[in-house]
Motif scaffolding. Sequence first.
Motif, PDB file in Angstrom:
ATOM      1  N   THR A 317      18.050  12.509   7.630  1.00 32.99           N
ATOM      2  CA  THR A 317      17.591  12.200   8.707  1.00 32.99           C
ATOM      3  C   THR A 317      17.004  11.550  10.014  1.00 32.99           C
ATOM      4  O   THR A 317      17.515  11.507  10.792  1.00 32.99           O
ATOM      5  CB  THR A 317      16.688  13.411   8.487  1.00 32.99           C
ATOM      6  OG1 THR A 317      17.000  14.682   7.932  1.00 32.99           O
ATOM      7  CG2 THR A 317      16.684  14.485  10.023  1.00 32.99           C
ATOM      8  N   ASP A 341      17.461  19.683  10.639  1.00 30.66           N
ATOM      9  CA  ASP A 341      17.477  19.336   9.413  1.00 30.66           C
ATOM     10  C   ASP A 341      17.666  20.827   8.131  1.00 30.66           C
ATOM     11  O   ASP A 341      17.700  21.718   9.083  1.00 30.66           O
ATOM     12  CB  ASP A 341      15.839  18.950   8.923  1.00 30.66           C
ATOM     13  CG  ASP A 341      15.299  19.886   8.794  1.00 30.66           C
ATOM     14  OD1 ASP A 341      15.198  20.701   7.700  1.00 30.66           O
ATOM     15  OD2 ASP A 341      14.645  20.535   9.010  1.00 30.66           O
ATOM     16  N   TYR A 342      18.110  19.927   7.537  1.00 29.77           N
ATOM     17  CA  TYR A 342      18.778  21.280   5.992  1.00 29.77           C
ATOM     18  C   TYR A 342      17.874  22.099   5.394  1.00 29.77           C
ATOM     19  O   TYR A 342      17.917  22.313   4.826  1.00 29.77           O
ATOM     20  CB  TYR A 342      19.688  20.534   5.283  1.00 29.77           C
ATOM     21  CG  TYR A 342      20.783  19.140   6.192  1.00 29.77           C
ATOM     22  CD1 TYR A 342      22.043  20.456   6.430  1.00 29.77           C
ATOM     23  CD2 TYR A 342      21.079  17.852   6.351  1.00 29.77           C
ATOM     24  CE1 TYR A 342      23.253  19.302   6.907  1.00 29.77           C
ATOM     25  CE2 TYR A 342      21.837  17.252   6.780  1.00 29.77           C
ATOM     26  CZ  TYR A 342      23.353  18.305   7.403  1.00 29.77           C
ATOM     27  OH  TYR A 342      24.115  17.801   8.087  1.00 29.77           O
ATOM     28  N   SER A 343      16.576  21.157   5.271  1.00 32.34           N
ATOM     29  CA  SER A 343      15.705  20.659   4.379  1.00 32.34           C
ATOM     30  C   SER A 343      15.087  23.079   4.087  1.00 32.34           C
ATOM     31  O   SER A 343      15.122  24.058   3.503  1.00 32.34           O
ATOM     32  CB  SER A 343      14.590  20.523   4.367  1.00 32.34           C
ATOM     33  OG  SER A 343      14.220  20.049   5.364  1.00 32.34           O
ATOM     34  N   TYR A 647      24.943  27.382   0.764  1.00 34.20           N
ATOM     35  CA  TYR A 647      24.397  25.889   0.688  1.00 34.20           C
ATOM     36  C   TYR A 647      25.927  25.403   1.760  1.00 34.20           C
ATOM     37  O   TYR A 647      25.512  24.238   2.502  1.00 34.20           O
ATOM     38  CB  TYR A 647      24.835  25.755  -0.973  1.00 34.20           C
ATOM     39  CG  TYR A 647      24.437  23.813  -0.615  1.00 34.20           C
ATOM     40  CD1 TYR A 647      24.223  23.162  -0.199  1.00 34.20           C
ATOM     41  CD2 TYR A 647      26.376  22.900  -0.854  1.00 34.20           C
ATOM     42  CE1 TYR A 647      23.735  21.608  -0.763  1.00 34.20           C
ATOM     43  CE2 TYR A 647      26.334  22.110  -0.557  1.00 34.20           C
ATOM     44  CZ  TYR A 647      25.076  20.960  -0.810  1.00 34.20           C
ATOM     45  OH  TYR A 647      24.791  19.511  -0.872  1.00 34.20           O
ATOM     46  N   ILE A 650      24.427  25.973   5.590  1.00 35.01           N
ATOM     47  CA  ILE A 650      23.140  25.571   6.006  1.00 35.01           C
ATOM     48  C   ILE A 650      24.198  24.435   5.893  1.00 35.01           C
ATOM     49  O   ILE A 650      23.851  23.601   6.818  1.00 35.01           O
ATOM     50  CB  ILE A 650      22.432  25.596   4.762  1.00 35.01           C
ATOM     51  CG1 ILE A 650      22.222  26.392   4.897  1.00 35.01           C
ATOM     52  CG2 ILE A 650      21.456  24.148   5.374  1.00 35.01           C
ATOM     53  CD1 ILE A 650      20.516  26.847   3.220  1.00 35.01           C
ATOM     54  N   VAL A 651      24.856  23.340   5.085  1.00 34.15           N
ATOM     55  CA  VAL A 651      25.759  22.053   5.909  1.00 34.15           C
ATOM     56  C   VAL A 651      26.180  22.696   6.539  1.00 34.15           C
ATOM     57  O   VAL A 651      26.428  21.372   7.925  1.00 34.15           O
ATOM     58  CB  VAL A 651      26.151  21.351   4.360  1.00 34.15           C
ATOM     59  CG1 VAL A 651      26.893  19.999   4.617  1.00 34.15           C
ATOM     60  CG2 VAL A 651      24.852  21.358   3.229  1.00 34.15           C
ATOM     61  N   ASN A 654      24.962  23.512  10.095  1.00 30.10           N
ATOM     62  CA  ASN A 654      23.227  22.171  10.585  1.00 30.10           C
ATOM     63  C   ASN A 654      23.650  21.005  10.879  1.00 30.10           C
ATOM     64  O   ASN A 654      23.716  20.001  11.613  1.00 30.10           O
ATOM     65  CB  ASN A 654      22.734  22.105   9.767  1.00 30.10           C
ATOM     66  CG  ASN A 654      21.009  23.076   9.383  1.00 30.10           C
ATOM     67  OD1 ASN A 654      20.808  23.580  10.531  1.00 30.10           O
ATOM     68  ND2 ASN A 654      21.312  23.890   8.469  1.00 30.10           N
ATOM     69  N   THR A 655      24.987  20.598  10.603  1.00 30.93           N
ATOM     70  CA  THR A 655      26.260  19.507  10.904  1.00 30.93           C
ATOM     71  C   THR A 655      26.365  19.468  12.590  1.00 30.93           C
ATOM     72  O   THR A 655      26.380  19.218  13.013  1.00 30.93           O
ATOM     73  CB  THR A 655      27.124  19.136   9.770  1.00 30.93           C
ATOM     74  OG1 THR A 655      25.837  18.912   8.171  1.00 30.93           O
ATOM     75  CG2 THR A 655      27.977  17.922   9.903  1.00 30.93           C
ATOM     76  N   HIS A 675      18.894  26.393  14.729  1.00 34.33           N
ATOM     77  CA  HIS A 675      18.823  25.870  13.524  1.00 34.33           C
ATOM     78  C   HIS A 675      17.838  27.052  13.214  1.00 34.33           C
ATOM     79  O   HIS A 675      17.768  27.312  12.334  1.00 34.33           O
ATOM     80  CB  HIS A 675      17.670  24.426  13.594  1.00 34.33           C
ATOM     81  CG  HIS A 675      17.262  23.635  12.488  1.00 34.33           C
ATOM     82  ND1 HIS A 675      18.127  23.860  10.802  1.00 34.33           N
ATOM     83  CD2 HIS A 675      15.811  23.582  12.055  1.00 34.33           C
ATOM     84  CE1 HIS A 675      16.707  23.746  10.187  1.00 34.33           C
ATOM     85  NE2 HIS A 675      15.756  23.848  10.717  1.00 34.33           N
ATOM     86  N   THR A 679      17.877  29.545   9.867  1.00 39.88           N
ATOM     87  CA  THR A 679      17.200  30.068   8.769  1.00 39.88           C
ATOM     88  C   THR A 679      17.008  30.736   8.762  1.00 39.88           C
ATOM     89  O   THR A 679      16.720  31.533   6.850  1.00 39.88           O
ATOM     90  CB  THR A 679      15.947  28.246   9.204  1.00 39.88           C
ATOM     91  OG1 THR A 679      16.692  27.076   9.326  1.00 39.88           O
ATOM     92  CG2 THR A 679      15.424  28.665   7.687  1.00 39.88           C
TER      93      THR A 679
END
Length: 704
Positions: A317, A341-343, A647, A650-651, A654-655, A675, A679
């Motif tokens: 990131t 971010d993905y976290s 998963y 989310i990827v 957010n991408t 974002h 979440t």
Amino acid sequence: MKCKILHESPNRMRVHFVQNFMSLKQADVVEYYLRSKSFVVKVKVYDRTGDAIIYYKEKSRDEVIKALALFAYTEDNYALVPENTSRELDRIYEDKLFFILARRLIMGYIIPLPLRRIRAYVRAGRYVIEGLKSLAKGKLEVSVLDATAITASLVRGDFNTASSIMFMLNVGDILEEWTHKKSVADLASTMSLNVDKAWVVTDETEVLVPVNRINVGDKVVVRTGNIIPLDGKVVSGEATVNQSSMTGESEPVRKCEGGYVYAGTVVEEGEIVFETDKALGGGKYDRIVAMIEESEKLKSNTESKAFHLADGLVPFTFLGTGLVYLLTRNVTKALAVLMVDYSCALKLSMPVAVLSAMKQAGALNITVKGGKFLEAIADADTIVFDKTGTLTHACPTVVDVVSFNNYDKDRALMLAACLEEHYPHSMASAVTRAAIEKGLNHEEEMHSKVEYIVAHGVASTVNDKKVVIGSRHFVFEDEGCIINDWEREKFDSIDSKFSKLYLAIDKVLVAVICIDDPLREEAPGVVKNLHELGFSKVVMMTGDNEGKAKDVAQRLGLDEYHSEVLPEDKAAFIRKEHELGRKVVMIGDGINDSPALSEADAGIAISDGAAIAREVSDINIANDNLTALVELKKISDGMMERIKGNYRFIVTFNTMLIALGVMGFIAPSTAALLHNSSTVAIGLKSTTGIETKNVKKISNDSKV
């Protein structure tokens, strides 16, 4: 208790308890009291309103009303409630979430803008300090990313974005903490004491006494395979005790006179008498919680990978932020990468999905001791069943007692019951129950000290003569007992379809107790459904003879069976499967199943099996019906599908936000808002019930 029926529908009733205030503890008492009634299917108590919703069996309305009328907040009803429940914990975190959301809404209207900016700087301090601590340790973790995003927003004067980031992080922390503590609390309650009665030594005899009636100073005897009901000091005997649930020790601990034993631990081998020094409720629940919190037992492998992946993505990131700035020289576009971010989503949605699956299983009376065991169920391709009490009914019955050597049938049954009543196994329970039904109750012990040989039988002494009861192998091969020549034909004519216990006195057979343990009606359908859900090998391992085992295997459509096996054989089979690269689930209920339950990727104890089986198992099923296994497999598969779906979302999402921000289509604050909103949305979605696969409905009328 005075109650008012608020609403009724078929087999469902909502009642109000007429009292000024219902405490959390009282709500638990009501719930566990109603749960204890056989005619109640499900109950939910709401302490804030004093209401209870009761689902009951058909034609049981009068029994429900009678139970409500008889209810009172008595000592006996309080004793039904476990030492710790999750009701208070849930209330704490429900209130926390409510107040943080309310404060967020109210602050925007009450506090002037200058004060909100000052407050944003003050709140940011905590995140900046956490980020600096991580850097000081030489780690580039999510905390550094959070601190950088908040600091960058404040430097640019974008206080709304900074506040939104901190708000979402706060909500995420609360949900994550709640998830963890809830899992720990549920697991600790599972590992806490689950014993109804224990043998108390009084005047050289033993009396079976409810645990809540045992007082400090009473002497309690515990034998092989039984759970230790209370804390105390050993006064006689010697045993090895499995106390991994308390101390985390992997090996059993030797206990002898002067040693100390803890409630909830299990005697693996031997016999001890201990003097209690704490009454029920004075055990080591807090130590159980501490032990769990120090372990990684709760996290599934996928969940752990998600956490490591979240931290592992942080450097990328930062790298993406730097590259965008170098290529565009545009701070706004660079911040668009930093704001997304993905976290956060990974760390929030994964544990919540696992908790949701565990709760869904719990609603079906399936207690899962950690998320990784659900994952093991989903990944497993081999499932191993014990037979007696698992594929067969947990309540086998004595159908005949064949006497030998001119020994009286009733006396043989009474003697067998006297020996077997000390040990937790369905066959032993059948013998004890048969003696009681025939009125053959003994008021005092007929024998001296009892010795239990796991998976073989029981040995003792009566009138200075050695008495043994158990399997054919144990009685005739290990103990060298004989059959009188003139009774050989009688012995050979006993129907082979029954399971048998052999009773011998002074090396001579005196009785064969024939026990019928019919297959569960649902067993054929369950085996078929397990095949449909992905188990390529369904195996049965039993101590029964070859003929009986083969017959059962053919009737159930099993892929493989093994007869006349010992406990170590079951564990060895599982190890062999592991060497072949297969993941294994083991289902059992007896003392002899405990090594295999420990060896398996997921060990499942069925119904009211032996205490040590429940102790070492990873999953306990309270329902006396194998269909719960099918539901467990479906929930496990659904959980993994949800995690993988989370998963992917989310990827992808957010991408897409990062790409839109870099191209200048959305501002950093908008990217941050979308974002954070996604979440929370995916976290909330993960709390909902898991959709499960459909398989053909199992009929309890299947012919077996």
